[in-house]
Design a protein around this motif. Structure first.
Motif, PDB file in Angstrom:
ATOM      1  N   ASN A  60       0.826  -1.212   0.000  1.00 36.84           N
ATOM      2  CA  ASN A  60       0.000   0.000   0.000  1.00 36.84           C
ATOM      3  C   ASN A  60       0.857   1.257   0.000  1.00 36.84           C
ATOM      4  OD1 ASN A  60      -2.332  -1.468  -0.064  1.00 36.84           O
ATOM      5  ND2 ASN A  60      -2.895  -1.096   2.063  1.00 36.84           N
ATOM      6  N   ALA A  61       1.959   1.248   0.746  1.00 37.01           N
ATOM      7  CA  ALA A  61       2.848   2.413   0.762  1.00 37.01           C
ATOM      8  C   ALA A  61       3.397   2.686  -0.633  1.00 37.01           C
ATOM      9  CB  ALA A  61       3.985   2.191   1.760  1.00 37.01           C
ATOM     10  N   VAL A  62       3.699   1.628  -1.365  1.00 33.41           N
ATOM     11  CA  VAL A  62       4.223   1.776  -2.728  1.00 33.41           C
ATOM     12  C   VAL A  62       3.117   2.177  -3.695  1.00 33.41           C
ATOM     13  CG1 VAL A  62       5.233   0.505  -4.668  1.00 33.41           C
ATOM     14  CG2 VAL A  62       6.161   0.222  -2.355  1.00 33.41           C
ATOM     15  N   ARG A  63       1.985   1.504  -3.619  1.00 32.78           N
ATOM     16  CA  ARG A  63       0.906   1.736  -4.582  1.00 32.78           C
ATOM     17  C   ARG A  63       0.164   3.050  -4.323  1.00 32.78           C
ATOM     18  NH1 ARG A  63      -2.086  -3.164  -5.189  1.00 32.78           N
ATOM     19  NH2 ARG A  63      -0.754  -3.500  -6.978  1.00 32.78           N
ATOM     20  N   HIS A  64      -0.158   3.338  -3.077  1.00 28.27           N
ATOM     21  CA  HIS A  64      -1.015   4.485  -2.772  1.00 28.27           C
ATOM     22  C   HIS A  64      -0.281   5.642  -2.093  1.00 28.27           C
ATOM     23  CE1 HIS A  64      -4.303   1.903  -3.879  1.00 28.27           C
ATOM     24  NE2 HIS A  64      -3.947   1.022  -2.972  1.00 28.27           N
TER      25      HIS A  64
END
Length: 146
Positions: A60-64
């Motif tokens: 999630n940190a990478v994607r969002h």
């Protein structure tokens, strides 16, 4: 004369990772390795749970939470006295706060639903130290911590 010092009980692992799928994969693997070193062995329920949560929060940190040129930060702590592991994943994007949503079986987006189901507690807070972004954290029981 030297005084006897009590043993260090809390465990701590902190590291920055590139905001990329490779960085998220490395963060998950580093958390898995650290848990095993702390007495939560590979293949145990606690190890698998925390590792899955790490995978979801890092993805999630990478994607969002990705901001070009900025890394994400992982802090994994364990307290053998309470048998609790806490994972914190910080990114630099503060306008996109996490929320649990249901998705159709053929869609992505169920990561926080898994985190909510598996973690004993989880939440989101402003990034510590006044930096930009947010920290998503989760706590889990981890019997066997040493």
């Amino acid at each position: 004369m030297t005084a006897t010092q009590p043993p260090l009980t809390a465990r701590r692992f902190a590291m920055c990772f590139t905001s990329s799928p490779r960085g998220a994969r490395l963060a998950r693997r580093m958390c898995a390795h650290r848990l095993d070193a702390w007495g939560v062995p590979y293949g145990s329920d606690a190890h698998d749970t925390v590792t899955l949560i790490a995978a979801e929060l890092c993805a999630n940190a990478v994607r969002h939470g990705h901001v070009a040129g900025r890394d994400f930060h992982v802090l994994l702590t364990a307290d053998p006295a309470t048998g609790t592991v806490r994972l914190e994943v910080s990114d630099t994007r503060e306008e996109r706060l996490p929320h649990v949503r249901t998705a159709a079986p053929d869609e992505s987006g169920r990561g926080l639903l898994l985190v909510e189901a598996l973690a004993d507690r989880w939440g989101c807070a402003a990034r510590a130290g006044g930096g930009p972004g947010k920290t998503v954290w989760a706590e889990c029981a981890a019997p066997g911590l040493t």
